[in-house]
Design a protein around this motif. Structure first.
Motif, PDB file in Angstrom:
ATOM      1  N   TYR A 199      67.719  28.425  32.105  1.00 37.13           N
ATOM      2  CA  TYR A 199      66.602  29.060  31.416  1.00 37.13           C
ATOM      3  C   TYR A 199      65.463  29.316  32.385  1.00 37.13           C
ATOM      4  CZ  TYR A 199      69.037  27.910  27.097  1.00 37.13           C
ATOM      5  OH  TYR A 199      69.959  27.826  26.103  1.00 37.13           O
ATOM      6  N   PHE A 200      64.640  30.329  32.109  1.00 40.05           N
ATOM      7  CA  PHE A 200      63.481  30.664  32.934  1.00 40.05           C
ATOM      8  C   PHE A 200      62.430  29.571  32.824  1.00 40.05           C
ATOM      9  CE2 PHE A 200      59.225  32.590  33.132  1.00 40.05           C
ATOM     10  CZ  PHE A 200      59.247  33.009  34.449  1.00 40.05           C
ATOM     11  N   ASN A 201      61.952  29.157  33.962  1.00 44.14           N
ATOM     12  CA  ASN A 201      60.936  28.106  33.981  1.00 44.14           C
ATOM     13  C   ASN A 201      59.578  28.738  33.702  1.00 44.14           C
ATOM     14  OD1 ASN A 201      59.638  25.700  34.307  1.00 44.14           O
ATOM     15  ND2 ASN A 201      59.659  25.752  36.555  1.00 44.14           N
ATOM     16  N   PRO A 202      58.919  28.402  32.613  1.00 41.75           N
ATOM     17  CA  PRO A 202      57.639  29.039  32.285  1.00 41.75           C
ATOM     18  C   PRO A 202      56.576  28.723  33.332  1.00 41.75           C
ATOM     19  CG  PRO A 202      58.029  27.155  30.863  1.00 41.75           C
ATOM     20  CD  PRO A 202      59.299  27.363  31.630  1.00 41.75           C
ATOM     21  N   GLY A 203      55.709  29.644  33.578  1.00 41.07           N
ATOM     22  CA  GLY A 203      54.662  29.434  34.562  1.00 41.07           C
ATOM     23  C   GLY A 203      53.564  30.457  34.407  1.00 41.07           C
ATOM     24  N   VAL A 204      52.718  30.568  35.437  1.00 40.34           N
ATOM     25  CA  VAL A 204      51.587  31.493  35.458  1.00 40.34           C
ATOM     26  C   VAL A 204      51.706  32.349  36.713  1.00 40.34           C
ATOM     27  CG1 VAL A 204      49.086  31.734  35.526  1.00 40.34           C
ATOM     28  CG2 VAL A 204      50.114  29.867  34.217  1.00 40.34           C
ATOM     29  N   ILE A 205      51.664  33.657  36.552  1.00 44.84           N
ATOM     30  CA  ILE A 205      51.724  34.591  37.676  1.00 44.84           C
ATOM     31  C   ILE A 205      50.358  35.247  37.814  1.00 44.84           C
ATOM     32  CG2 ILE A 205      52.849  36.636  38.630  1.00 44.84           C
ATOM     33  CD1 ILE A 205      55.269  36.014  36.936  1.00 44.84           C
ATOM     34  N   THR A 206      49.753  35.098  38.986  1.00 44.96           N
ATOM     35  CA  THR A 206      48.422  35.670  39.218  1.00 44.96           C
ATOM     36  C   THR A 206      48.396  36.383  40.570  1.00 44.96           C
ATOM     37  OG1 THR A 206      47.612  33.620  40.231  1.00 44.96           O
ATOM     38  CG2 THR A 206      47.237  33.900  37.870  1.00 44.96           C
ATOM     39  N   ALA A 223      42.500  34.636  49.812  1.00 44.16           N
ATOM     40  CA  ALA A 223      43.197  35.333  48.727  1.00 44.16           C
ATOM     41  C   ALA A 223      44.030  34.367  47.896  1.00 44.16           C
ATOM     42  CB  ALA A 223      44.077  36.440  49.303  1.00 44.16           C
ATOM     43  N   ILE A 224      44.694  33.416  48.552  1.00 49.60           N
ATOM     44  CA  ILE A 224      45.490  32.428  47.820  1.00 49.60           C
ATOM     45  C   ILE A 224      44.579  31.524  46.985  1.00 49.60           C
ATOM     46  CG2 ILE A 224      47.012  30.428  48.084  1.00 49.60           C
ATOM     47  CD1 ILE A 224      48.228  31.817  50.515  1.00 49.60           C
ATOM     48  N   ALA A 225      43.428  31.162  47.550  1.00 52.60           N
ATOM     49  CA  ALA A 225      42.461  30.368  46.783  1.00 52.60           C
ATOM     50  C   ALA A 225      41.956  31.143  45.570  1.00 52.60           C
ATOM     51  CB  ALA A 225      41.296  29.960  47.684  1.00 52.60           C
ATOM     52  N   ASP A 226      41.776  32.445  45.739  1.00 52.91           N
ATOM     53  CA  ASP A 226      41.356  33.289  44.622  1.00 52.91           C
ATOM     54  C   ASP A 226      42.425  33.320  43.536  1.00 52.91           C
ATOM     55  OD1 ASP A 226      39.740  35.246  43.217  1.00 52.91           O
ATOM     56  OD2 ASP A 226      41.101  36.783  43.974  1.00 52.91           O
ATOM     57  N   ALA A 227      43.686  33.426  43.952  1.00 52.09           N
ATOM     58  CA  ALA A 227      44.782  33.429  42.985  1.00 52.09           C
ATOM     59  C   ALA A 227      44.864  32.096  42.242  1.00 52.09           C
ATOM     60  CB  ALA A 227      46.108  33.721  43.695  1.00 52.09           C
ATOM     61  N   ARG A 228      44.668  30.986  42.951  1.00 55.14           N
ATOM     62  CA  ARG A 228      44.703  29.672  42.299  1.00 55.14           C
ATOM     63  C   ARG A 228      43.557  29.524  41.299  1.00 55.14           C
ATOM     64  NH1 ARG A 228      46.954  24.747  43.049  1.00 55.14           N
ATOM     65  NH2 ARG A 228      48.028  25.427  44.956  1.00 55.14           N
ATOM     66  N   SER A 229      42.385  30.037  41.662  1.00 52.62           N
ATOM     67  CA  SER A 229      41.248  29.955  40.751  1.00 52.62           C
ATOM     68  C   SER A 229      41.529  30.723  39.460  1.00 52.62           C
ATOM     69  CB  SER A 229      39.997  30.507  41.444  1.00 52.62           C
ATOM     70  OG  SER A 229      38.897  30.533  40.564  1.00 52.62           O
ATOM     71  N   ARG A 230      42.113  31.910  39.595  1.00 53.72           N
ATOM     72  CA  ARG A 230      42.442  32.704  38.411  1.00 53.72           C
ATOM     73  C   ARG A 230      43.515  32.008  37.564  1.00 53.72           C
ATOM     74  NH1 ARG A 230      42.810  38.975  40.618  1.00 53.72           N
ATOM     75  NH2 ARG A 230      40.865  38.976  41.821  1.00 53.72           N
ATOM     76  N   ALA A 231      44.515  31.437  38.227  1.00 54.53           N
ATOM     77  CA  ALA A 231      45.585  30.760  37.494  1.00 54.53           C
ATOM     78  C   ALA A 231      45.058  29.526  36.761  1.00 54.53           C
ATOM     79  CB  ALA A 231      46.701  30.364  38.456  1.00 54.53           C
ATOM     80  N   SER A 232      44.151  28.800  37.394  1.00 56.05           N
ATOM     81  CA  SER A 232      43.568  27.614  36.747  1.00 56.05           C
ATOM     82  C   SER A 232      42.791  28.006  35.502  1.00 56.05           C
ATOM     83  CB  SER A 232      42.663  26.872  37.740  1.00 56.05           C
ATOM     84  OG  SER A 232      43.405  26.406  38.852  1.00 56.05           O
ATOM     85  N   ALA A 233      42.050  29.107  35.593  1.00 57.34           N
ATOM     86  CA  ALA A 233      41.286  29.570  34.435  1.00 57.34           C
ATOM     87  C   ALA A 233      42.226  29.991  33.304  1.00 57.34           C
ATOM     88  CB  ALA A 233      40.382  30.728  34.846  1.00 57.34           C
ATOM     89  N   ALA A 280      45.344  28.877  32.804  1.00 56.93           N
ATOM     90  CA  ALA A 280      45.997  27.686  32.263  1.00 56.93           C
ATOM     91  C   ALA A 280      45.059  26.904  31.352  1.00 56.93           C
ATOM     92  CB  ALA A 280      46.484  26.804  33.417  1.00 56.93           C
ATOM     93  N   LYS A 281      43.801  26.799  31.748  1.00 57.75           N
ATOM     94  CA  LYS A 281      42.824  26.083  30.932  1.00 57.75           C
ATOM     95  C   LYS A 281      42.617  26.785  29.599  1.00 57.75           C
ATOM     96  CE  LYS A 281      38.067  24.312  31.005  1.00 57.75           C
ATOM     97  NZ  LYS A 281      36.809  24.216  31.800  1.00 57.75           N
ATOM     98  N   ALA A 282      42.546  28.107  29.630  1.00 58.19           N
ATOM     99  CA  ALA A 282      42.363  28.863  28.392  1.00 58.19           C
ATOM    100  C   ALA A 282      43.570  28.704  27.466  1.00 58.19           C
ATOM    101  CB  ALA A 282      42.125  30.334  28.708  1.00 58.19           C
ATOM    102  N   ALA A 283      44.764  28.519  28.056  1.00 57.32           N
ATOM    103  CA  ALA A 283      45.977  28.377  27.258  1.00 57.32           C
ATOM    104  C   ALA A 283      46.247  26.937  26.860  1.00 57.32           C
ATOM    105  CB  ALA A 283      47.170  28.932  28.029  1.00 57.32           C
TER     106      ALA A 283
END
Length: 251
Positions: free
Chosen positions: A48-55, A183-193, A195-198
């Protein structure tokens, strides 16, 4: 019906039935065996597909260019193709000699294009009236502060008729590495936001893809043999932009 007649009719019928039975047995034996897996077993073996966050993330680092890339060209026309080539060789040798006299080494002078073709009459009759040949060179100029001097020399003494310049970095890896980390730090910041919202927690990084496209700004130079003042070419700042796509697992 007499018994003899009944015996005669039954015997062929029995023989026919027996032949059909034998044929069916032979066909069944020749058919390949097909194994069927229960649907429940197929489902059990499916990953099965492992759920995650793509940013995505991007960052820009501004730095001063330290190298100029000059594209310069010459052309010639003659009544024959060989004549156009000879005339082109003359002006090309003059241009290359000027490039070398400016301090550009052989290894940083390369041909970017060479062409020769017919010139047709302008009346639409497709009559060849002559031939034209052209040569383009790529040059590297390491002193960006006086690139205008190089452009003037290539045109006024070298005979160049086409010229353009773009700026870059002799070694862009340092600026790219800095921008990539941001850029990677920017992507992590967006993903954290996200995940927190979800209402979930962000896990480890599964995949990182670099989406960067490198480009250099180009400046066109208008040749003028009568120019008295030295050409000024502002160098400015060079933006090194890196874009990434990052996939995060959920904790």
């Amino acid at each position: 019906m007499p018994a003899a007649i009944r015996q005669t009719l039954v015997t062929p019928a029995v023989a026919t039935v027996c032949a059909l039975v034998v044929a069916l047995v032979v066909v069944a034996a020749a058919r390949p065996v097909i194994l069927q897996t229960p649907l429940s077993n197929v489902a059990a073996n499916t990953s099965y597909f492992n759920p995650g966050v793509i940013t995505s993330g991007d960052a820009t680092v501004s730095t001063r260019p330290d190298i100029a890339f000059i594209n310069v060209g010459v052309g010639a026309q003659a009544s024959s193709a060989s004549g156009a080539q000879r005339d082109l060789a003359t002006v090309a040798n003059k241009l290359i000699a000027k490039a070398k006299s400016l301090g550009i080494p052989d290894k940083e002078i390369s041909t970017s294009g060479y062409s020769i073709g017919p010139i047709y009459s302008p009346d639409g009759r497709a009559v060849i009236t002559g031939y034209q040949a052209g040569l383009s060179l790529n040059l590297k100029w390491h002193n960006v502060d006086n690139v205008g001097t190089a452009l003037d020399g290539l045109v006024q003494q070298g005979g160049a008729t086409r010229i353009s310049v773009s700026f870059g970095l002799n070694d862009p890896k340092v600026a790219q590495a800095e921008a990539r980390a941001l850029a990677i730090a920017d992507a992590r910041s967006r993903a954290s936001a996200m995940a927190k919202a979800a209402g979930v927690q962000l896990g480890q990084v599964l995949r990182i893809s670099d989406q960067t496209q490198v480009s250099r700004p180009t400046y066109n130079y208008a040749p003028s043999a009568a120019a008295v003042d030295q050409t000024q070419v502002p160098v400015g700042q060079l933006d090194v932009t890196v874009s990434v796509e990052v996939d995060f697992a959920l904790a």
